[in-house]
Design an enzyme around this catalytic site. Structure first.
Site, PDB file in Angstrom:
ATOM      1  N   ILE A  73      61.238  48.465  39.953  1.00  0.00           N
ATOM      2  CA  ILE A  73      61.558  48.566  41.384  1.00  0.00           C
ATOM      3  C   ILE A  73      62.970  49.128  41.398  1.00  0.00           C
ATOM      4  O   ILE A  73      63.885  48.525  40.828  1.00  0.00           O
ATOM      5  CB  ILE A  73      61.578  47.197  42.099  1.00  0.00           C
ATOM      6  CG1 ILE A  73      60.220  46.518  41.994  1.00  0.00           C
ATOM      7  CG2 ILE A  73      61.991  47.364  43.561  1.00  0.00           C
ATOM      8  CD1 ILE A  73      60.137  45.181  42.719  1.00  0.00           C
ATOM      9  N   GLU A 107      59.525  41.696  33.296  1.00  0.00           N
ATOM     10  CA  GLU A 107      60.679  41.319  32.478  1.00  0.00           C
ATOM     11  C   GLU A 107      61.900  41.996  33.053  1.00  0.00           C
ATOM     12  O   GLU A 107      61.826  43.119  33.580  1.00  0.00           O
ATOM     13  CB  GLU A 107      60.473  41.673  31.005  1.00  0.00           C
ATOM     14  CG  GLU A 107      60.330  43.123  30.749  1.00  0.00           C
ATOM     15  CD  GLU A 107      59.792  43.418  29.354  1.00  0.00           C
ATOM     16  OE1 GLU A 107      59.037  42.609  28.807  1.00  0.00           O
ATOM     17  OE2 GLU A 107      60.146  44.473  28.845  1.00  0.00           O
ATOM     18  N   ASN A 112      70.984  41.376  34.829  1.00  0.00           N
ATOM     19  CA  ASN A 112      70.621  42.062  36.077  1.00  0.00           C
ATOM     20  C   ASN A 112      70.520  41.048  37.232  1.00  0.00           C
ATOM     21  O   ASN A 112      69.433  40.592  37.596  1.00  0.00           O
ATOM     22  CB  ASN A 112      69.298  42.805  35.880  1.00  0.00           C
ATOM     23  CG  ASN A 112      68.957  43.694  37.060  1.00  0.00           C
ATOM     24  OD1 ASN A 112      69.530  43.552  38.138  1.00  0.00           O
ATOM     25  ND2 ASN A 112      68.022  44.593  36.854  1.00  0.00           N
ATOM     26  N   TYR A 119      63.578  38.875  42.479  1.00  0.00           N
ATOM     27  CA  TYR A 119      62.322  38.251  42.049  1.00  0.00           C
ATOM     28  C   TYR A 119      62.281  36.767  42.424  1.00  0.00           C
ATOM     29  O   TYR A 119      61.236  36.250  42.825  1.00  0.00           O
ATOM     30  CB  TYR A 119      62.113  38.466  40.542  1.00  0.00           C
ATOM     31  CG  TYR A 119      61.965  39.939  40.187  1.00  0.00           C
ATOM     32  CD1 TYR A 119      61.041  40.731  40.869  1.00  0.00           C
ATOM     33  CD2 TYR A 119      62.735  40.541  39.201  1.00  0.00           C
ATOM     34  CE1 TYR A 119      60.903  42.082  40.567  1.00  0.00           C
ATOM     35  CE2 TYR A 119      62.600  41.885  38.886  1.00  0.00           C
ATOM     36  CZ  TYR A 119      61.684  42.647  39.582  1.00  0.00           C
ATOM     37  OH  TYR A 119      61.540  43.985  39.295  1.00  0.00           O
TER      38      TYR A 119
HETATM   39  C1  LIG Z   1      67.199  45.189  42.045  1.00  0.00           C
HETATM   40  C2  LIG Z   1      67.153  46.144  43.249  1.00  0.00           C
HETATM   41  C3  LIG Z   1      65.792  46.839  43.253  1.00  0.00           C
HETATM   42  C4  LIG Z   1      67.293  45.319  44.533  1.00  0.00           C
HETATM   43  O1  LIG Z   1      67.060  46.183  45.628  1.00  0.00           O
HETATM   44  P1  LIG Z   1      67.734  45.917  47.042  1.00  0.00           P
HETATM   45  O2  LIG Z   1      67.113  46.834  48.026  1.00  0.00           O
HETATM   46  O3  LIG Z   1      69.193  45.948  46.903  1.00  0.00           O
HETATM   47  O4  LIG Z   1      67.225  44.403  47.308  1.00  0.00           O
HETATM   48  P2  LIG Z   1      67.234  43.609  48.696  1.00  0.00           P
HETATM   49  O5  LIG Z   1      68.267  44.174  49.620  1.00  0.00           O
HETATM   50  O6  LIG Z   1      65.829  43.530  49.206  1.00  0.00           O
HETATM   51  O7  LIG Z   1      67.709  42.190  48.197  1.00  0.00           O
HETATM   52  C5  LIG Z   1      66.798  41.211  47.693  1.00  0.00           C
HETATM   53  C6  LIG Z   1      67.549  39.917  47.451  1.00  0.00           C
HETATM   54  O8  LIG Z   1      68.381  40.055  46.308  1.00  0.00           O
HETATM   55  C7  LIG Z   1      69.747  39.807  46.634  1.00  0.00           C
HETATM   56  N1  LIG Z   1      70.570  40.806  45.957  1.00  0.00           N
HETATM   57  C8  LIG Z   1      70.365  42.147  45.936  1.00  0.00           C
HETATM   58  N2  LIG Z   1      71.339  42.743  45.230  1.00  0.00           N
HETATM   59  C9  LIG Z   1      72.152  41.746  44.802  1.00  0.00           C
HETATM   60  C10 LIG Z   1      73.336  41.727  44.014  1.00  0.00           C
HETATM   61  N3  LIG Z   1      73.885  42.859  43.522  1.00  0.00           N
HETATM   62  N4  LIG Z   1      73.902  40.534  43.743  1.00  0.00           N
HETATM   63  C11 LIG Z   1      73.375  39.386  44.220  1.00  0.00           C
HETATM   64  N5  LIG Z   1      72.240  39.339  44.980  1.00  0.00           N
HETATM   65  C12 LIG Z   1      71.652  40.506  45.261  1.00  0.00           C
HETATM   66  C13 LIG Z   1      69.840  39.999  48.132  1.00  0.00           C
HETATM   67  O9  LIG Z   1      70.873  39.206  48.672  1.00  0.00           O
HETATM   68  C14 LIG Z   1      68.460  39.565  48.624  1.00  0.00           C
HETATM   69  O10 LIG Z   1      68.360  38.178  48.824  1.00  0.00           O
HETATM   70  P3  LIG Z   1      68.408  37.581  50.345  1.00  0.00           P
HETATM   71  O11 LIG Z   1      67.404  38.345  51.148  1.00  0.00           O
HETATM   72  O12 LIG Z   1      68.046  36.152  50.118  1.00  0.00           O
HETATM   73  O13 LIG Z   1      69.814  37.809  50.801  1.00  0.00           O
HETATM   74  C15 LIG Z   1      68.319  47.194  43.204  1.00  0.00           C
HETATM   75  O14 LIG Z   1      69.526  46.521  42.989  1.00  0.00           O
HETATM   76  C16 LIG Z   1      68.149  48.255  42.144  1.00  0.00           C
HETATM   77  O15 LIG Z   1      67.535  49.294  42.387  1.00  0.00           O
HETATM   78  N6  LIG Z   1      68.670  48.001  40.906  1.00  0.00           N
HETATM   79  C17 LIG Z   1      68.514  48.936  39.797  1.00  0.00           C
HETATM   80  C18 LIG Z   1      67.100  48.886  39.234  1.00  0.00           C
HETATM   81  C19 LIG Z   1      66.738  47.485  38.796  1.00  0.00           C
HETATM   82  O16 LIG Z   1      67.498  46.826  38.116  1.00  0.00           O
HETATM   83  N7  LIG Z   1      65.511  47.025  39.185  1.00  0.00           N
HETATM   84  C20 LIG Z   1      65.027  45.680  38.841  1.00  0.00           C
HETATM   85  C21 LIG Z   1      64.422  45.606  37.498  1.00  0.00           C
HETATM   86  S1  LIG Z   1      63.052  46.717  37.320  1.00  0.00           S
END
Ligand SMILES: CC(C)(COP(=O)(O)OP(=O)(O)OC[C@H]1O[C@@H](n2cnc3c(N)ncnc32)[C@H](O)[C@@H]1OP(=O)(O)O)[C@@H](O)C(=O)NCCC(=O)NCCS
Length: 151
Positions: A73, A107, A112, A119
């Site tokens: 994601i 995983e 991260n 998740y």
């Molecule tokens: C992980 C990732 C997909 C999250 O996407 P996002 O659009 O920022 O996520 P959301 O805005 O829907 O946040 C989901 C939850 O995670 C939390 N969150 C997101 N980024 C965060 C951060 N950097 N630190 C702490 N919490 C975080 C949010 O607060 C939210 O929780 P809440 O609704 O209870 O407040 C994004 O950071 C990303 O693309 N990362 C790089 C790829 C990656 O590592 N993917 C996951 C492994 S495959």
């Protein structure tokens, strides 16, 4: 925050559109060739998040009998923490339900925080660790946290 965002199936054409910004704007782990192979796989399903014709995120899942594995994601760096990762994950869970999946695995790198928070928000539980699974350029390799969701 997630107004005007459409989640739909990802096509090879979508991949061509983001090909040149994959590393700079999304995530370095998912390169063009890997994604192209995934998109062509019969067992995998990929989705994009689209805003004003721009692809601002994508996510993929692989189905194996009644189990599924989240492959990735990834949200565009300029659009993180706006709920788009949540939208994409909700969609993967919805698709898993549609496919009569019993358990979804994934995983994630132990460093991260964002991924783990995302998740956990959807009640994935930690059920194992692969020590030193992620190779770093430095001397210490990070663990992979294994998580799963029963649905
Ligand atoms: C992980 C990732 C997909 C999250 O996407 P996002 O659009 O920022 O996520 P959301 O805005 O829907 O946040 C989901 C939850 O995670 C939390 N969150 C997101 N980024 C965060 C951060 N950097 N630190 C702490 N919490 C975080 C949010 O607060 C939210 O929780 P809440 O609704 O209870 O407040 C994004 O950071 C990303 O693309 N990362 C790089 C790829 C990656 O590592 N993917 C996951 C492994 S495959």
């Amino acid at each position: 925050m997630t107004n005007n965002i459409v989640i739909r199936k990802m096509t090879l054409n979508d991949l061509e559109m983001i090909k040149d910004i994959l590393i700079s704007d999304f995530d370095e782990f998912w390169n063009y060739i890997t994604l192209k192979n995934e998109l062509c796989s019969d067992n995998s399903l990929y989705f994009v998040a689209v805003k004003n014709n721009d692809i601002i995120g994508f996510a993929g899942i692989k189905f194996i009998l009644d189990e599924a594995e989240i492959m990735n994601i990834v949200v565009h760096k300029n659009y993180r923490k706006l709920g788009i990762g949540s939208l994409l994950l909700e969609n993967l869970i919805f698709e898993s339900n549609k496919h009569d999946i019993k358990i979804v695995h994934l995983e994630v790198n132990s460093n991260n925080v964002a991924g783990i928070k995302l998740y956990e928000k959807y009640h994935f539980e930690k059920d194992g660790v692969r020590k030193g699974y992620y190779k770093n350029s430095g001397s210490i390799n990070n663990d992979a946290i294994l998580m799963s969701l029963h649905i």
